[in-house]
Design a protein around this motif. Structure first.
Motif, PDB file in Angstrom:
ATOM      1  N   PRO A 157       0.694  -1.318   0.533  1.00 49.40           N
ATOM      2  CA  PRO A 157       0.225   0.026   0.345  1.00 49.40           C
ATOM      3  C   PRO A 157       0.659   1.628  -0.410  1.00 49.40           C
ATOM      4  CG  PRO A 157      -1.057  -1.293   1.547  1.00 49.40           C
ATOM      5  CD  PRO A 157       0.312  -2.048   0.762  1.00 49.40           C
ATOM      6  N   ALA A 158       1.916   1.349   0.605  1.00 45.02           N
ATOM      7  CA  ALA A 158       3.139   2.175   0.358  1.00 45.02           C
ATOM      8  C   ALA A 158       3.580   2.082  -0.891  1.00 45.02           C
ATOM      9  CB  ALA A 158       3.954   2.673   1.539  1.00 45.02           C
ATOM     10  N   GLU A 159       3.607   1.556  -1.372  1.00 42.97           N
ATOM     11  CA  GLU A 159       4.260   1.520  -3.007  1.00 42.97           C
ATOM     12  C   GLU A 159       3.531   2.245  -3.576  1.00 42.97           C
ATOM     13  OE1 GLU A 159       7.619  -1.411  -2.467  1.00 42.97           O
ATOM     14  OE2 GLU A 159       5.561  -2.162  -3.131  1.00 42.97           O
ATOM     15  N   ILE A 160       2.607   1.895  -3.859  1.00 43.95           N
ATOM     16  CA  ILE A 160       0.935   2.590  -4.673  1.00 43.95           C
ATOM     17  C   ILE A 160       0.504   3.762  -4.029  1.00 43.95           C
ATOM     18  CG2 ILE A 160      -1.459   2.662  -4.814  1.00 43.95           C
ATOM     19  CD1 ILE A 160      -0.785  -0.544  -4.519  1.00 43.95           C
ATOM     20  N   ARG A 161       0.714   3.907  -2.811  1.00 39.80           N
ATOM     21  CA  ARG A 161       0.013   5.498  -2.771  1.00 39.80           C
ATOM     22  C   ARG A 161       1.294   6.196  -3.511  1.00 39.80           C
ATOM     23  NH1 ARG A 161      -3.172   8.641   0.480  1.00 39.80           N
ATOM     24  NH2 ARG A 161      -4.616   6.317   0.667  1.00 39.80           N
ATOM     25  N   GLU A 162       2.867   5.920  -2.385  1.00 43.18           N
ATOM     26  CA  GLU A 162       4.398   6.976  -2.969  1.00 43.18           C
ATOM     27  C   GLU A 162       4.257   6.680  -4.649  1.00 43.18           C
ATOM     28  OE1 GLU A 162       8.274   6.878  -3.099  1.00 43.18           O
ATOM     29  OE2 GLU A 162       7.665   4.944  -2.084  1.00 43.18           O
ATOM     30  N   ALA A 163       3.596   6.129  -5.565  1.00 43.30           N
ATOM     31  CA  ALA A 163       3.614   5.870  -7.319  1.00 43.30           C
ATOM     32  C   ALA A 163       2.513   7.261  -7.603  1.00 43.30           C
ATOM     33  CB  ALA A 163       3.443   4.422  -7.795  1.00 43.30           C
TER      34      ALA A 163
ATOM     35  N   ILE B 271      -2.945   1.428  -9.896  1.00 37.50           N
ATOM     36  CA  ILE B 271      -1.369   1.792  -9.609  1.00 37.50           C
ATOM     37  C   ILE B 271      -0.957  -0.116  -9.818  1.00 37.50           C
ATOM     38  CG2 ILE B 271      -0.151   2.355  -8.352  1.00 37.50           C
ATOM     39  CD1 ILE B 271      -1.720   5.140  -7.891  1.00 37.50           C
ATOM     40  N   ALA B 272      -1.656  -0.629  -8.953  1.00 41.78           N
ATOM     41  CA  ALA B 272      -1.012  -1.679  -8.435  1.00 41.78           C
ATOM     42  C   ALA B 272      -0.767  -2.557  -9.197  1.00 41.78           C
ATOM     43  CB  ALA B 272      -2.638  -2.469  -7.539  1.00 41.78           C
ATOM     44  N   GLU B 273      -1.724  -3.081 -10.779  1.00 44.59           N
ATOM     45  CA  GLU B 273      -1.629  -3.443 -12.097  1.00 44.59           C
ATOM     46  C   GLU B 273      -0.213  -3.050 -12.836  1.00 44.59           C
ATOM     47  OE1 GLU B 273      -3.273  -6.531 -12.439  1.00 44.59           O
ATOM     48  OE2 GLU B 273      -3.456  -6.433 -11.153  1.00 44.59           O
ATOM     49  N   ASP B 274      -0.443  -1.810 -12.676  1.00 46.41           N
ATOM     50  CA  ASP B 274       0.374  -1.430 -13.409  1.00 46.41           C
ATOM     51  C   ASP B 274       2.526  -1.188 -12.374  1.00 46.41           C
ATOM     52  OD1 ASP B 274       1.572   0.074 -15.334  1.00 46.41           O
ATOM     53  OD2 ASP B 274       2.333   2.123 -14.468  1.00 46.41           O
ATOM     54  N   LEU B 275       2.531  -1.280 -11.690  1.00 46.23           N
ATOM     55  CA  LEU B 275       3.275  -1.473 -10.574  1.00 46.23           C
ATOM     56  C   LEU B 275       3.712  -3.217 -10.519  1.00 46.23           C
ATOM     57  CD1 LEU B 275       3.213  -0.195  -7.506  1.00 46.23           C
ATOM     58  CD2 LEU B 275       4.351   1.001  -8.993  1.00 46.23           C
ATOM     59  N   LYS B 276       2.881  -4.154 -11.400  1.00 45.37           N
ATOM     60  CA  LYS B 276       2.609  -5.458 -11.288  1.00 45.37           C
ATOM     61  C   LYS B 276       3.520  -5.345 -12.255  1.00 45.37           C
ATOM     62  CE  LYS B 276      -1.592  -6.906  -9.586  1.00 45.37           C
ATOM     63  NZ  LYS B 276      -2.034  -7.969  -9.497  1.00 45.37           N
TER      64      LYS B 276
ATOM     65  N   GLU C 114      -8.761   6.779  -4.084  1.00 45.27           N
ATOM     66  CA  GLU C 114      -9.680   5.526  -4.387  1.00 45.27           C
ATOM     67  C   GLU C 114      -9.391   5.415  -5.733  1.00 45.27           C
ATOM     68  OE1 GLU C 114      -9.972   8.218  -2.655  1.00 45.27           O
ATOM     69  OE2 GLU C 114      -9.128   7.528  -1.062  1.00 45.27           O
ATOM     70  N   GLU C 115      -9.824   6.098  -7.301  1.00 42.45           N
ATOM     71  CA  GLU C 115     -10.059   5.537  -8.150  1.00 42.45           C
ATOM     72  C   GLU C 115      -8.421   4.686  -9.064  1.00 42.45           C
ATOM     73  OE1 GLU C 115     -13.091   9.035  -9.626  1.00 42.45           O
ATOM     74  OE2 GLU C 115     -11.087   9.381  -9.309  1.00 42.45           O
ATOM     75  N   ALA C 116      -7.664   5.151  -8.618  1.00 41.03           N
ATOM     76  CA  ALA C 116      -6.480   5.553  -9.462  1.00 41.03           C
ATOM     77  C   ALA C 116      -6.066   3.734  -8.312  1.00 41.03           C
ATOM     78  CB  ALA C 116      -5.317   6.351  -9.232  1.00 41.03           C
ATOM     79  N   GLN C 117      -6.254   3.088  -7.352  1.00 43.42           N
ATOM     80  CA  GLN C 117      -4.948   2.446  -6.897  1.00 43.42           C
ATOM     81  C   GLN C 117      -4.792   1.457  -7.091  1.00 43.42           C
ATOM     82  OE1 GLN C 117      -6.123   1.865  -2.553  1.00 43.42           O
ATOM     83  NE2 GLN C 117      -8.539   2.308  -2.819  1.00 43.42           N
TER      84      GLN C 117
ATOM     85  N   HIS D  12       1.094   9.902  -5.764  1.00 46.89           N
ATOM     86  CA  HIS D  12       1.834  11.426  -5.563  1.00 46.89           C
ATOM     87  C   HIS D  12       2.806  11.871  -6.689  1.00 46.89           C
ATOM     88  CE1 HIS D  12      -0.693  12.062  -2.627  1.00 46.89           C
ATOM     89  NE2 HIS D  12      -0.532  10.591  -1.721  1.00 46.89           N
ATOM     90  N   ASN D  13       3.652  10.441  -6.813  1.00 51.08           N
ATOM     91  CA  ASN D  13       5.366  11.233  -7.333  1.00 51.08           C
ATOM     92  C   ASN D  13       4.793  10.978  -8.977  1.00 51.08           C
ATOM     93  OD1 ASN D  13       6.208  11.108  -5.651  1.00 51.08           O
ATOM     94  ND2 ASN D  13       7.783   8.880  -5.356  1.00 51.08           N
ATOM     95  N   ASN D  14       3.944   9.856 -10.229  1.00 51.10           N
ATOM     96  CA  ASN D  14       3.422  10.222 -11.097  1.00 51.10           C
ATOM     97  C   ASN D  14       2.054  11.131 -11.169  1.00 51.10           C
ATOM     98  OD1 ASN D  14       2.816   9.264 -13.613  1.00 51.10           O
ATOM     99  ND2 ASN D  14       3.811   7.261 -13.390  1.00 51.10           N
ATOM    100  N   VAL D  15       2.237  11.380 -12.457  1.00 53.09           N
ATOM    101  CA  VAL D  15       1.097  12.753 -12.307  1.00 53.09           C
ATOM    102  C   VAL D  15       0.333  11.893 -13.496  1.00 53.09           C
ATOM    103  CG1 VAL D  15       1.930  13.423 -14.293  1.00 53.09           C
ATOM    104  CG2 VAL D  15       0.827  15.003 -13.343  1.00 53.09           C
ATOM    105  N   GLY D  16       0.866  11.036 -14.261  1.00 47.62           N
ATOM    106  CA  GLY D  16       0.464  10.095 -15.046  1.00 47.62           C
ATOM    107  C   GLY D  16      -0.516   9.633 -13.957  1.00 47.62           C
ATOM    108  N   TYR D  17      -0.343   9.072 -13.211  1.00 46.40           N
ATOM    109  CA  TYR D  17      -1.896   8.330 -12.173  1.00 46.40           C
ATOM    110  C   TYR D  17      -2.486   8.396 -11.628  1.00 46.40           C
ATOM    111  CZ  TYR D  17       1.760   4.301 -12.181  1.00 46.40           C
ATOM    112  OH  TYR D  17       2.641   2.971 -12.898  1.00 46.40           O
ATOM    113  N   ARG D  18      -2.484  10.966 -11.223  1.00 49.24           N
ATOM    114  CA  ARG D  18      -3.338  11.374 -11.410  1.00 49.24           C
ATOM    115  C   ARG D  18      -4.636  12.299 -12.544  1.00 49.24           C
ATOM    116  NH1 ARG D  18       1.744  12.709  -8.770  1.00 49.24           N
ATOM    117  NH2 ARG D  18       1.276  14.857  -9.649  1.00 49.24           N
ATOM    118  N   GLU D  19      -4.293  11.724 -13.157  1.00 52.96           N
ATOM    119  CA  GLU D  19      -4.368  13.205 -14.612  1.00 52.96           C
ATOM    120  C   GLU D  19      -4.171  11.888 -15.613  1.00 52.96           C
ATOM    121  OE1 GLU D  19      -2.533  16.626 -15.442  1.00 52.96           O
ATOM    122  OE2 GLU D  19      -2.719  17.189 -12.878  1.00 52.96           O
TER     123      GLU D  19
END
Length: 345
Positions: A166-172, A290-295, A284-287, A174-181
């Motif tokens: 969960p910490a890695e997902i939240r960090e991603a 993000i998890a799939e992308d990190l995998k 909440e929408e992106a997590q 905040h650090n990657n604008v592509g996950y937010r927009e």
């Protein structure tokens, strides 16, 4: 992965063996060797074949870039082949699978000639050329699936990659604008149907495609596959016909229209391929995404580590005729100095 090379476009004119190596073991009409990995040799003519196919599929590509890409492809194929055998797999079992896949593609296209036309758009001049490339694709997919834990290996069972925390997902997030927009997307395609005595009427093929797409009986991807030539764009140029501009601005994804044409040998359809609005995403929408992308990223890293392990355990010879090649390969697979230009491996 990135492989950095410089001066590849003129490399084939040089001698790959310097005076320090003694007599050229590939002389007397045999190809110059570019790279040797264990018992596998990547030669000048092999790179040339891949480069020629690349240029046929992408005529606007610079010749030197095509050679660099081809060199990458050749090295990649050897490393995947070595990994395939290292994982305990028998590559003779691939031949029936490749043959069956080609037969299925020919049946899907309706004729051998139409299949040759379709693969010709990707630069393949024969079914044999396509068979060789397809075989390598099967090898790459198998290796990638095994080292990323998607399919079991014969010797070690199914490998398991760690799940993102969960910490890695939240960090991603905040650090990657592509996950937010997500920016808006708009892509339209031009489908050209050409008169060909060996095929059914081009006007009828176009009419059937137009009717089936607009009635929902055919997907966008199937429609693209039906055309003899396809080009795509994400822009609406100033000055185009008013009815076309209105269609491009307002039509929904999957909508199709025919362009007027004075050429009796050509029918052109315009198809809306993608259209999405820009939007933002909460955590909440992106997590889940993000998890799939990190995998997915972890899977790519597992493949890179496998190829690096193959490289580091192999006997390797690299031609000195291509500036920066040895440094680049060592940088990608196990330390070394950066070179001048990067190409994806």
């Amino acid at each position: 992965m990135f492989l950095c090379v410089a001066g590849v476009g003129t490399a084939q004119a040089q001698d790959p063996f310097g005076d320090e190596t003694g007599p050229d073991p590939f002389a007397d009409g045999v190809d110059n060797a570019f790279v040797i990995i264990n018992d596998q040799v990547l030669t000048e003519s092999q790179v040339g074949v891949i480069a020629a196919r690349t240029l046929l599929a992408n005529p606007t590509l610079d010749e030197q870039d095509a050679w660099a890409y081809a060199l990458n492809q050749g090295i990649r194929r050897i490393l995947y082949q070595e990994s395939f055998e290292r994982l305990g797999l028998d590559d003779s079992l691939l031949d029936p699978q490749v043959a069956a896949r080609i037969e299925a593609l020919i049946l899907e296209d309706g004729s051998r000639q139409r299949f040759l036309q379709r693969i010709g758009q990707d630069g393949y001049t024969s079914i044999e050329d396509f068979r060789i490339a397809l075989r390598h694709t099967f090898i790459e997919q198998t290796v990638a699936g095994m080292v990323s834990g998607e399919i079991p290996t014969p010797q070690q069972g199914k490998r398991k990659l760690s799940e993102p925390t969960p910490a890695e997902i939240r960090e991603a997030y905040h650090n990657n604008v592509g996950y937010r927009e997500s920016p808006g997307q708009f892509v339209w395609a031009s489908l050209k149907f050409l008169k060909d005595p060996s095929l059914a009427s081009h006007t009828q093929r176009a009419a059937d495609t137009l009717r089936m797409v607009n009635s929902g009986q055919m997907t966008v991807q199937s429609a693209l596959a039906k055309a003899d030539r396809v080009s795509e764009s994400d822009q609406i140029r100033p000055g185009i016909a008013k009815d076309l501009a209105e269609f491009l601005n307002t039509a929904s994804v999957g909508s199709c229209m025919e362009l007027p044409s004075s050429n009796p040998n050509l029918v052109q359809l315009i198809l809306i391929k993608e259209r999405t609005e820009a939007r933002t995403y909460t955590f909440e929408e992106a997590q889940l995404f993000i998890a799939e992308d990190l995998k997915r990223i972890a899977s790519k890293m597992a493949v890179r580590e496998e190829l690096s392990a193959v490289w580091q355990s192999a006997y390797v010879w690299i031609t000195p005729m291509i500036p920066g090649l040895e440094d680049s390969l060592n940088e990608v697979f196990g330390g070394g100095k950066p070179s001048q230009k990067s190409y994806e491996l």
